[in-house]
Scaffold this motif. Sequence first.
Motif, mmCIF file in Angstrom:
data_model
loop_
_atom_site.group_PDB
_atom_site.id
_atom_site.type_symbol
_atom_site.label_atom_id
_atom_site.label_comp_id
_atom_site.label_asym_id
_atom_site.label_seq_id
_atom_site.Cartn_x
_atom_site.Cartn_y
_atom_site.Cartn_z
ATOM 1 N N ARG A 259 29.982 41.186 48.042
ATOM 2 C CA ARG A 259 31.401 41.175 47.640
ATOM 3 C C ARG A 259 31.572 41.642 46.199
ATOM 4 O O ARG A 259 32.439 42.471 45.887
ATOM 5 N N ARG A 260 30.732 41.097 45.303
ATOM 6 C CA ARG A 260 30.854 41.464 43.891
ATOM 7 C C ARG A 260 30.429 42.915 43.691
ATOM 8 O O ARG A 260 31.001 43.633 42.864
ATOM 9 N N ALA A 261 29.430 43.360 44.461
ATOM 10 C CA ALA A 261 29.007 44.761 44.370
ATOM 11 C C ALA A 261 30.146 45.696 44.761
ATOM 12 O O ALA A 261 30.345 46.746 44.143
ATOM 13 N N ALA A 262 30.909 45.317 45.782
ATOM 14 C CA ALA A 262 32.051 46.142 46.193
ATOM 15 C C ALA A 262 33.110 46.193 45.097
ATOM 16 O O ALA A 262 33.751 47.231 44.877
ATOM 17 N N ASP A 263 33.299 45.088 44.380
ATOM 18 C CA ASP A 263 34.255 45.077 43.272
ATOM 19 C C ASP A 263 33.893 46.132 42.234
ATOM 20 O O ASP A 263 34.759 46.835 41.707
ATOM 21 N N LEU A 264 32.605 46.250 41.950
ATOM 22 C CA LEU A 264 32.177 47.207 40.927
ATOM 23 C C LEU A 264 32.073 48.628 41.473
ATOM 24 O O LEU A 264 32.580 49.574 40.861
ATOM 25 N N LEU A 265 31.441 48.785 42.627
ATOM 26 C CA LEU A 265 31.125 50.127 43.124
ATOM 27 C C LEU A 265 32.302 50.806 43.820
ATOM 28 O O LEU A 265 32.415 52.034 43.790
ATOM 29 N N LEU A 266 33.168 50.040 44.477
ATOM 30 C CA LEU A 266 34.319 50.625 45.171
ATOM 31 C C LEU A 266 35.598 50.521 44.342
ATOM 32 O O LEU A 266 36.312 51.507 44.164
ATOM 33 N N MET A 267 35.886 49.314 43.851
ATOM 34 C CA MET A 267 37.118 49.102 43.093
ATOM 35 C C MET A 267 37.009 49.628 41.660
ATOM 36 O O MET A 267 38.018 49.908 41.017
#
Length: 246
Positions: free
Chosen positions: A150-158
Amino acid sequence: MIDAQNLPGVTHLVIRRANKKNALTREMYQALADGVSAAAADASVHAIVLSGEGDVFTAGNDLDDFRARATDANPKPSAGLAFIESLMACDTPVIAAVEGLAIGIGTTLLLHCDSVIAGRSARFKTAFVDLGLVPEAASTVTMPLHLGSRRAADLLLMGETLSGEEARECGLVSRTVDDGQAVEEALAQARRLAAKPREALRASKRLIRAPWRKAVREALERERTVFAERLRSEDCRAALARMDKR
């Protein structure tokens, strides 16, 4: 430029290009890769410290390199990934000292370090998608591994920006210190490692990383292929053109 300072038991590599927020060129990546490899091969070196000049770690890849590769019919292999591969192959402990901005590969390279010390006002951000690109440096595996999916998506996608304290709380950073103290703390940690048996340190690092070494290597190659494709895309060219107009 990259300044390599040899201290007792420690190699300190400093990114020096303050007038460009320590943005990394092909030549600087090569110097970093050479510095890491030389330190790893030196029997007197027990730890490597990586930092940036002044109050910035690095603004990431120099955009002129992206522009050149995006329009080159036969682009050279990525110098940034060659540097990441040197970190992946390095059995000597690597400590990063982060002050100020850590953008793009400035954040993803930290996932290949063994310890990250950051000033509380440090800022971490990856903007690959905003540039029409995809994550690199095997971060599609290493970031979920360290931070959770979840946190990885915050950085890599968002493309979310993390403060030093937020980065510590989610596991990107080992510890935070007062601004301006990251290098001093990283060097102190390196000196503690320098007092330990070198081969025991290196063997322990290999064992810690063994469970996911193959997955990280495979991710690096997957990303390398797609990143090269995206670099030539209309999305990427348009994003770079917009940045030229700023």
